[in-house]
Design a protein around this motif. Structure first.
Motif, PDB file in Angstrom:
ATOM      1  N   ALA A 195      13.966   2.132  15.601  1.00 45.58           N
ATOM      2  CA  ALA A 195      14.412   0.820  15.145  1.00 45.58           C
ATOM      3  C   ALA A 195      13.823   0.451  13.792  1.00 45.58           C
ATOM      4  CB  ALA A 195      14.044  -0.238  16.173  1.00 45.58           C
ATOM      5  N   GLY A 196      14.687   0.150  12.849  1.00 46.65           N
ATOM      6  CA  GLY A 196      14.275  -0.296  11.535  1.00 46.65           C
ATOM      7  C   GLY A 196      13.833   0.806  10.593  1.00 46.65           C
ATOM      8  N   ALA A 197      13.954   2.060  10.991  1.00 42.37           N
ATOM      9  CA  ALA A 197      13.462   3.172  10.177  1.00 42.37           C
ATOM     10  C   ALA A 197      14.159   3.246   8.825  1.00 42.37           C
ATOM     11  CB  ALA A 197      13.625   4.493  10.931  1.00 42.37           C
ATOM     12  N   ILE A 198      15.461   3.173   8.822  1.00 39.68           N
ATOM     13  CA  ILE A 198      16.218   3.298   7.569  1.00 39.68           C
ATOM     14  C   ILE A 198      15.822   2.189   6.605  1.00 39.68           C
ATOM     15  CG2 ILE A 198      18.531   3.163   6.560  1.00 39.68           C
ATOM     16  CD1 ILE A 198      19.488   4.620   9.187  1.00 39.68           C
ATOM     17  N   GLU A 199      15.798   0.972   7.096  1.00 41.33           N
ATOM     18  CA  GLU A 199      15.458  -0.170   6.253  1.00 41.33           C
ATOM     19  C   GLU A 199      14.024  -0.073   5.737  1.00 41.33           C
ATOM     20  OE1 GLU A 199      16.830  -0.283   9.280  1.00 41.33           O
ATOM     21  OE2 GLU A 199      18.823  -1.120   8.897  1.00 41.33           O
ATOM     22  N   ALA A 200      13.108   0.401   6.584  1.00 35.52           N
ATOM     23  CA  ALA A 200      11.708   0.529   6.172  1.00 35.52           C
ATOM     24  C   ALA A 200      11.548   1.580   5.080  1.00 35.52           C
ATOM     25  CB  ALA A 200      10.835   0.883   7.376  1.00 35.52           C
ATOM     26  N   VAL A 201      12.255   2.692   5.207  1.00 31.81           N
ATOM     27  CA  VAL A 201      12.165   3.750   4.201  1.00 31.81           C
ATOM     28  C   VAL A 201      12.743   3.262   2.874  1.00 31.81           C
ATOM     29  CG1 VAL A 201      12.966   6.059   3.556  1.00 31.81           C
ATOM     30  CG2 VAL A 201      12.112   5.633   5.873  1.00 31.81           C
ATOM     31  N   VAL A 202      13.911   2.636   2.924  1.00 34.52           N
ATOM     32  CA  VAL A 202      14.529   2.134   1.689  1.00 34.52           C
ATOM     33  C   VAL A 202      13.627   1.087   1.034  1.00 34.52           C
ATOM     34  CG1 VAL A 202      16.504   0.881   0.725  1.00 34.52           C
ATOM     35  CG2 VAL A 202      16.879   2.716   2.396  1.00 34.52           C
ATOM     36  N   ALA A 203      13.079   0.181   1.815  1.00 36.21           N
ATOM     37  CA  ALA A 203      12.190  -0.853   1.263  1.00 36.21           C
ATOM     38  C   ALA A 203      10.962  -0.218   0.602  1.00 36.21           C
ATOM     39  CB  ALA A 203      11.768  -1.826   2.359  1.00 36.21           C
ATOM     40  N   ALA A 204      10.401   0.810   1.226  1.00 35.11           N
ATOM     41  CA  ALA A 204       9.237   1.495   0.654  1.00 35.11           C
ATOM     42  C   ALA A 204       9.601   2.130  -0.683  1.00 35.11           C
ATOM     43  CB  ALA A 204       8.726   2.560   1.622  1.00 35.11           C
ATOM     44  N   MET A 205      10.765   2.776  -0.736  1.00 35.91           N
ATOM     45  CA  MET A 205      11.180   3.444  -1.972  1.00 35.91           C
ATOM     46  C   MET A 205      11.462   2.442  -3.087  1.00 35.91           C
ATOM     47  SD  MET A 205      13.592   6.468  -0.412  1.00 35.91           S
ATOM     48  CE  MET A 205      13.962   7.196  -2.033  1.00 35.91           C
ATOM     49  N   PHE A 253       0.836  -1.197   0.000  1.00 30.40           N
ATOM     50  CA  PHE A 253       0.000   0.000   0.000  1.00 30.40           C
ATOM     51  C   PHE A 253       0.876   1.253   0.000  1.00 30.40           C
ATOM     52  CE2 PHE A 253      -2.687  -3.299   1.791  1.00 30.40           C
ATOM     53  CZ  PHE A 253      -3.821  -3.173   0.987  1.00 30.40           C
ATOM     54  N   SER A 254       0.905   1.938  -1.137  1.00 31.24           N
ATOM     55  CA  SER A 254       1.771   3.107  -1.262  1.00 31.24           C
ATOM     56  C   SER A 254       1.384   4.221  -0.285  1.00 31.24           C
ATOM     57  CB  SER A 254       1.779   3.638  -2.698  1.00 31.24           C
ATOM     58  OG  SER A 254       0.490   4.061  -3.086  1.00 31.24           O
ATOM     59  N   GLY A 255       0.114   4.356   0.014  1.00 31.70           N
ATOM     60  CA  GLY A 255      -0.313   5.389   0.961  1.00 31.70           C
ATOM     61  C   GLY A 255       0.261   5.174   2.354  1.00 31.70           C
ATOM     62  N   VAL A 256       0.276   3.921   2.793  1.00 33.16           N
ATOM     63  CA  VAL A 256       0.864   3.598   4.093  1.00 33.16           C
ATOM     64  C   VAL A 256       2.364   3.876   4.061  1.00 33.16           C
ATOM     65  CG1 VAL A 256       1.370   1.732   5.725  1.00 33.16           C
ATOM     66  CG2 VAL A 256      -0.894   1.893   4.680  1.00 33.16           C
ATOM     67  N   GLN A 257       2.999   3.522   2.960  1.00 35.63           N
ATOM     68  CA  GLN A 257       4.441   3.725   2.841  1.00 35.63           C
ATOM     69  C   GLN A 257       4.795   5.215   2.815  1.00 35.63           C
ATOM     70  OE1 GLN A 257       6.411   0.961   3.187  1.00 35.63           O
ATOM     71  NE2 GLN A 257       4.409   0.034   3.485  1.00 35.63           N
ATOM     72  N   GLN A 258       4.039   5.996   2.056  1.00 33.90           N
ATOM     73  CA  GLN A 258       4.284   7.435   1.975  1.00 33.90           C
ATOM     74  C   GLN A 258       4.105   8.087   3.345  1.00 33.90           C
ATOM     75  OE1 GLN A 258       2.092   9.499  -1.079  1.00 33.90           O
ATOM     76  NE2 GLN A 258       2.324  11.476  -0.080  1.00 33.90           N
ATOM     77  N   THR A 259       3.004   7.769   4.009  1.00 29.92           N
ATOM     78  CA  THR A 259       2.727   8.350   5.315  1.00 29.92           C
ATOM     79  C   THR A 259       3.735   7.863   6.348  1.00 29.92           C
ATOM     80  OG1 THR A 259       0.390   8.453   4.735  1.00 29.92           O
ATOM     81  CG2 THR A 259       0.926   8.681   7.058  1.00 29.92           C
ATOM     82  N   GLY A 260       4.137   6.612   6.235  1.00 32.30           N
ATOM     83  CA  GLY A 260       5.156   6.080   7.149  1.00 32.30           C
ATOM     84  C   GLY A 260       6.484   6.791   6.991  1.00 32.30           C
ATOM     85  N   CYS A 261       6.891   7.026   5.747  1.00 30.34           N
ATOM     86  CA  CYS A 261       8.140   7.765   5.505  1.00 30.34           C
ATOM     87  C   CYS A 261       8.048   9.167   6.086  1.00 30.34           C
ATOM     88  CB  CYS A 261       8.440   7.842   4.005  1.00 30.34           C
ATOM     89  SG  CYS A 261       8.964   6.279   3.265  1.00 30.34           S
ATOM     90  N   ALA A 262       6.907   9.818   5.879  1.00 27.79           N
ATOM     91  CA  ALA A 262       6.716  11.171   6.415  1.00 27.79           C
ATOM     92  C   ALA A 262       6.780  11.163   7.943  1.00 27.79           C
ATOM     93  CB  ALA A 262       5.390  11.741   5.936  1.00 27.79           C
TER      94      ALA A 262
END
Length: 136
Positions: free
Chosen positions: A37-47, A10-19
């Motif tokens: 914890a895991g922020a960097i990996e989560a952002v890269v995975a979303a992108m 879900f791109s909306g969840v990913q966009q809002t999560g990155c924000a």
């Protein structure tokens, strides 16, 4: 981070999560590595998963830029594949000034680390930054 991992498609969840992760990092001056914890990996995975989604790329670049403003996170972003991901996002959204603005910010912070300078050059980041400057 948990919501991003649970809803990767879900791109909306990913966009809002990155924000949200960018905001958390931005409001905590001198945020230590691993504080989110895991922020960097989560952002890269979303992108990576949503390369064609402008919003994910914009917010992901912004979040990585804010996270990269902390020296302790610079190497972690490199290890997670963040530099290549940022450069690929710039290529996918070469006409979007907002993606490019935050991508250049992120690469600028990341370039404060000698190892990252080599990785940025190797990933085509210098060419991408110059192209963004010429285009806008």
């Amino acid at each position: 981070v948990a919501a991003m991992v649970a809803h990767t498609s879900f791109s909306g969840v990913q966009q809002t999560g990155c924000a949200a992760l960018g905001n958390l990092a931005d409001t905590h001056e001198n945020l230590p590595a691993g504080a989110i914890a895991g922020a960097i990996e989560a952002v890269v995975a979303a992108m990576v998963a949503h390369r064609s989604c402008r919003g994910v790329q914009e917010q992901g670049c912004w979040a990585l830029g804010i996270l990269a403003s902390n020296d302790a996170n610079k190497s972690a972003i490199l290890r997670a594949g963040g530099i290549e991901t940022i450069v690929l996002g710039m290529g996918a959204h070469a006409t979007n000034v907002f993606v490019l603005q935050w991508a250049v910010l992120a690469l600028g912070y990341l370039a404060e680390n000698a190892e990252n300078k080599k990785a940025i050059a190797g990933a085509g980041g210098i060419v991408a930054v110059v192209a963004a400057m010429v285009a806008h």
